[in-house]
Design a protein around this motif. Structure first.
Motif, PDB file in Angstrom:
ATOM      1  N   ALA A 136     -12.676  -7.618  26.755  1.00 56.00           N
ATOM      2  CA  ALA A 136     -13.553  -8.672  27.271  1.00 56.00           C
ATOM      3  C   ALA A 136     -14.541  -9.089  26.196  1.00 56.00           C
ATOM      4  O   ALA A 136     -14.921  -8.283  25.334  1.00 56.00           O
ATOM      5  CB  ALA A 136     -14.300  -8.179  28.506  1.00 56.00           C
ATOM      6  N   PHE A 137     -14.946 -10.354  26.258  1.00 53.54           N
ATOM      7  CA  PHE A 137     -15.997 -10.859  25.374  1.00 53.54           C
ATOM      8  C   PHE A 137     -17.323 -10.855  26.132  1.00 53.54           C
ATOM      9  O   PHE A 137     -17.426 -11.441  27.208  1.00 53.54           O
ATOM     10  CB  PHE A 137     -15.677 -12.284  24.903  1.00 53.54           C
ATOM     11  N   ILE A 138     -18.322 -10.202  25.553  1.00 59.42           N
ATOM     12  CA  ILE A 138     -19.612 -10.068  26.234  1.00 59.42           C
ATOM     13  C   ILE A 138     -20.727 -10.786  25.472  1.00 59.42           C
ATOM     14  O   ILE A 138     -20.669 -10.952  24.257  1.00 59.42           O
ATOM     15  CB  ILE A 138     -20.012  -8.593  26.436  1.00 59.42           C
ATOM     16  N   VAL A 139     -21.719 -11.225  26.252  1.00 62.79           N
ATOM     17  CA  VAL A 139     -22.986 -11.691  25.687  1.00 62.79           C
ATOM     18  C   VAL A 139     -23.856 -10.447  25.542  1.00 62.79           C
ATOM     19  O   VAL A 139     -24.290  -9.874  26.539  1.00 62.79           O
ATOM     20  CB  VAL A 139     -23.683 -12.716  26.615  1.00 62.79           C
ATOM     21  N   LYS A 140     -24.067 -10.019  24.301  1.00 63.58           N
ATOM     22  CA  LYS A 140     -24.851  -8.804  24.080  1.00 63.58           C
ATOM     23  C   LYS A 140     -26.347  -9.095  24.152  1.00 63.58           C
ATOM     24  O   LYS A 140     -27.140  -8.282  24.619  1.00 63.58           O
ATOM     25  CB  LYS A 140     -24.497  -8.177  22.734  1.00 63.58           C
ATOM     26  N   SER A 141     -26.735 -10.300  23.677  1.00 58.74           N
ATOM     27  CA  SER A 141     -28.132 -10.745  23.791  1.00 58.74           C
ATOM     28  C   SER A 141     -28.143 -12.271  23.757  1.00 58.74           C
ATOM     29  O   SER A 141     -27.279 -12.892  23.136  1.00 58.74           O
ATOM     30  CB  SER A 141     -29.006 -10.167  22.681  1.00 58.74           C
ATOM     31  N   TYR A 142     -29.116 -12.863  24.432  1.00 55.64           N
ATOM     32  CA  TYR A 142     -29.217 -14.318  24.483  1.00 55.64           C
ATOM     33  C   TYR A 142     -29.555 -14.896  23.108  1.00 55.64           C
ATOM     34  O   TYR A 142     -30.285 -14.285  22.330  1.00 55.64           O
ATOM     35  CB  TYR A 142     -30.311 -14.730  25.466  1.00 55.64           C
ATOM     36  N   GLY A 143     -29.041 -16.099  22.841  1.00 50.30           N
ATOM     37  CA  GLY A 143     -29.409 -16.792  21.608  1.00 50.30           C
ATOM     38  C   GLY A 143     -28.327 -17.735  21.126  1.00 50.30           C
ATOM     39  O   GLY A 143     -27.135 -17.439  21.245  1.00 50.30           O
ATOM     40  N   LYS A 144     -28.741 -18.886  20.574  1.00 50.38           N
ATOM     41  CA  LYS A 144     -27.788 -19.893  20.100  1.00 50.38           C
ATOM     42  C   LYS A 144     -26.949 -19.388  18.930  1.00 50.38           C
ATOM     43  O   LYS A 144     -25.814 -19.803  18.743  1.00 50.38           O
ATOM     44  CB  LYS A 144     -28.535 -21.163  19.683  1.00 50.38           C
ATOM     45  N   LYS A 145     -27.527 -18.494  18.135  1.00 50.18           N
ATOM     46  CA  LYS A 145     -26.807 -17.998  16.966  1.00 50.18           C
ATOM     47  C   LYS A 145     -26.024 -16.717  17.262  1.00 50.18           C
ATOM     48  O   LYS A 145     -25.338 -16.187  16.391  1.00 50.18           O
ATOM     49  CB  LYS A 145     -27.789 -17.766  15.813  1.00 50.18           C
ATOM     50  N   GLU A 146     -26.141 -16.244  18.498  1.00 50.02           N
ATOM     51  CA  GLU A 146     -25.431 -15.019  18.875  1.00 50.02           C
ATOM     52  C   GLU A 146     -23.959 -15.318  19.130  1.00 50.02           C
ATOM     53  O   GLU A 146     -23.618 -16.316  19.757  1.00 50.02           O
ATOM     54  CB  GLU A 146     -26.053 -14.408  20.134  1.00 50.02           C
TER      55      GLU A 146
END
Length: 334
Positions: A3-13
């Motif tokens: 799975a692909f996760i959002v590890k932390s918020y941010g446009k460059k993440e």
């Protein structure tokens, strides 16, 4: 599962590929093995944190809203679906996560996949299809002979909304680049405006409905000017309204925030003797089944720009963010 996760918020993440356990299944849910996942600008906005005031996902979480796949398990109270069924869905808010190999989906958010479509084609439909349906049918109540202005006609929502509006009997105007003009006319647009060289405000008047999808405040103001008295502007990009806040059950202080955010648009609407509505589409399996019937009848055809491998999910998101896609972008998960 991968799975692909959002590890932390941010446009460059960037989304991070990881291994996670298979989702736990509630009694009213269906476990789906995902074959294909549609990519939407909403996925980037969620990753960026643009909606965390209203949809407070806590990182790490899996993102992704559109999918098509095969039922692999069913909850104890599920009656509509069985193992082996081919299904598709724009999964519900707070239960997102289609950039993965499996997902648990509420039975009410699912529909049987159109038999005439591939998994890739089916995955391209739910979010844009439901957005167009809820704007044109549920809220707009568009009738034969009415005039509809659909901004960004070559985008994911635009390509679907043009086809649906024509099926409903509307006269359809849209914006796109000159290079895409003939192409959107073939989808059903009656009037195509080159947004680079033409001003839609000088070409359009007395429209019944505008589907607004441009974040430029000047475009919003111009859009009110082309409406007839009693016309409607339905915005897909905001500002959010107190009515939206009430619909999703936000607390009083966030209702106050939306009142402040939308006050300018509401004033412009009142001055134009029109109505302003913010649409944040919702998952709805029954509406998706009605869309399936239109697809099976040949009324609406999916429009896919590009396919990406599952490992290229970040590249797919970047391509959608570029604004260059003609139609939808899809990730092949299986």
């Amino acid at each position: 599962m991968r799975a692909f996760i959002v590890k932390s918020y941010g446009k460059k993440e960037k989304l991070q590929l990881t291994e996670l356990p298979e989702p736990a299944l509630k009694e009213n849910e269906v476990l789906v093995q995902i074959y294909s996942a549609g990519v939407n600008l909403l996925d980037s906005l969620i990753r960026n944190g643009d909606f965390k005031l209203f949809l407070p996902y806590k990182p790490p979480f899996i993102t992704g809203h559109d999918m098509a796949g095969v039922v692999s398990k069913v909850g104890a109270k599920v009656s509509k679906y069985k193992i082996g069924d081919e299904v598709f869905s724009r999964v519900g808010d707070h239960r997102i996560g289609t950039f993965a190999e499996h997902i648990a989906v509420s039975e009410g958010d699912l529909a049987l996949k159109p038999k005439s479509l591939t998994m890739d084609e089916a995955a391209s439909i739910p979010l844009v299809g439901l957005t167009a349906w809820q704007a044109l049918v549920e809220i707009g109540n568009i009738k034969k002979g009415q005039k509809v202005f659909i901004q960004a006609g070559s985008g994911g929502v635009g390509t679907f909304a043009i086809q649906l509006a024509k099926h409903l009997g509307a006269y359809v105007a849209t914006t796109t680049s000159a290079a895409n003009a003939d192409w959107v006319k073939k989808l059903g647009a009656d009037l195509v405006i080159d947004y680079k060289t033409q001003d839609f405000e000088t070409l359009l008047k007395d429209y019944d409905l505008v589907i607004h999808s441009n974040r430029d405040a000047k475009i919003l103001e111009k859009s009110f000017h082309i409406l007839k008295a009693g016309g409607q502007l339905i915005s897909l990009v905001g500002p959010p309204t107190p009515e939206f806040a009430a619909e999703i059950g936000l607390p009083w202080y966030l209702k106050l925030v939306t009142k402040l955010l939308s006050s300018g648009a509401k004033k412009k609407a009142k001055k134009a003797n029109a109505t302003f509505r913010f649409l944040f589409m919702r998952a709805e399996g029954n509406q998706l089944s009605k869309i399936t019937a239109l697809i099976e009848a040949g009324v609406i055809k999916p429009v896919i720009d590009k396919l990406f491998a599952f490992e290229q999910t970040n590249d797919a998101l970047a391509y959608v963010e570029s604004g260059r896609a003609k139609g939808k972008v899809v990730i092949k998960v299986k």
